[in-house]
Design an enzyme around this catalytic site. Sequence first.
Site, short mmCIF file in Angstrom:
data_model
loop_
_atom_site.label_atom_id
_atom_site.label_comp_id
_atom_site.label_asym_id
_atom_site.label_seq_id
_atom_site.Cartn_x
_atom_site.Cartn_y
_atom_site.Cartn_z
N GLY A 38 42.63 46.75 39.37
CA GLY A 38 42.38 46.79 41.14
C GLY A 38 43.63 46.19 41.70
CB VAL B 53 42.60 40.01 46.21
CG1 VAL B 53 42.70 38.91 44.98
CG2 VAL B 53 41.87 39.70 47.38
N GLY B 54 44.55 42.00 44.38
CA GLY B 54 45.18 42.06 43.24
C GLY B 54 46.65 42.29 43.18
N GLY C 38 44.56 46.11 44.89
CA GLY C 38 44.64 46.22 46.51
C GLY C 38 45.11 44.99 47.04
CE LYS D 174 28.97 39.25 52.64
NZ LYS D 174 29.95 38.53 52.31
#
Length: 383
Positions: free
Chosen positions: A201, A205-206, A203, A101
């Site tokens: 949520g 993905v949700g 957004g 990361k």
Amino acid sequence: MRRVATVTNVFAMPHRDNGPVTPGTPSAGRTDHEQVVFCQDHQTGLKAIIGIYSTVLGPALGGTRFYPYGSEDEALADVLRLSTAMAYKNALAGLDHGGGKAVIIGDPARIKTEPLLRAYGRFVASLGGRYVTACDVGTRSEDMDIIARECRYVTGRTTANGGAGDSSVLTAVGVMHGMRAAAEHAWGSTSLSGRTVGVEGVGKVGDRLVDHLIEAGAEVVICDVSTAAIEAVRARHPEVRAVAGVEALVAEKLDILAPCALGGTLTEHVADTLTARIVCGAANNQLAHHGIEKLLADRGILYAPDYVVNSGGVIQVADELAGFDFDRARAATEQIFTTTARVLAIADADGVPPSVAADRLAERRMADVGRLRGIWLGTMGSA
């Protein structure tokens, strides 16, 4: 440009937690990272840290987070935590990638520029393929296209440049497969018809997850801090109910809770009051701290570990490295059902929470496959 500085075999680094702890994260005061790279270019204002937890399964893969951290120590703690989590996620997803990361320190709305991203790309390139980057908080596919002008170890690019585009597509598909596996474990059937699912949520993905749930015949209750996001869902699905906030959602009589917003949803209060039989969602770092998984298990709540079920996105971007094929990536994402079922079975057999079982499964794969790197391939092979 200032040369890259590397710190290898980092141990005894202070763990300053700036967010919910991910299962698989090293304990306080200790890390097992192979390499930590500090990158700085004064002219562009670039300050970045790249963390490589492990390359035993292959090049470390993980996104670049662009965020206004309060300090370098805070950024370091985040990159160590996130790169460790990616190693476990990639292992469980069956990818030939280790965990990595990166974080760029600063407000992307203020300092993100083409020269800064290209400078960052050159630092990634200097690692020679040990780390492959992608999108994360504060970065987009268009940014990956810019980074790729200096570096070939980039994925998550735009479709116009041969990338996979929006990774939320397969992330939502993967969560649905994980949810069906959890349902079969809890109720003996993969069907979600008639089940009440609370989605926190809605957004990217949700929002997509709600579509899949409605298609599966579930009753859906949602909450989101964005009124526009709620209205967008209800415009497509008027039957979906919206409630005011997470506390109201948790208070609903649910069969399944699907956290798909920021981390830390699963607090002690939620663990003590939740009526849902299953928790399965796309959000990272759903457990507010270690020990919550035990509280959930003690109450008979089945927690499908987030880093198992939300790996469709990393599967999607990893597929770009072979020339993106959506059907191939979707087929790999569908294996999340099998992996989730296996994790839950191990948890039962070993008498441990699913997150502990998932860690053990990931560590076993890293050890078993990583051991093969010790088999000499000859002068024409590669290790």
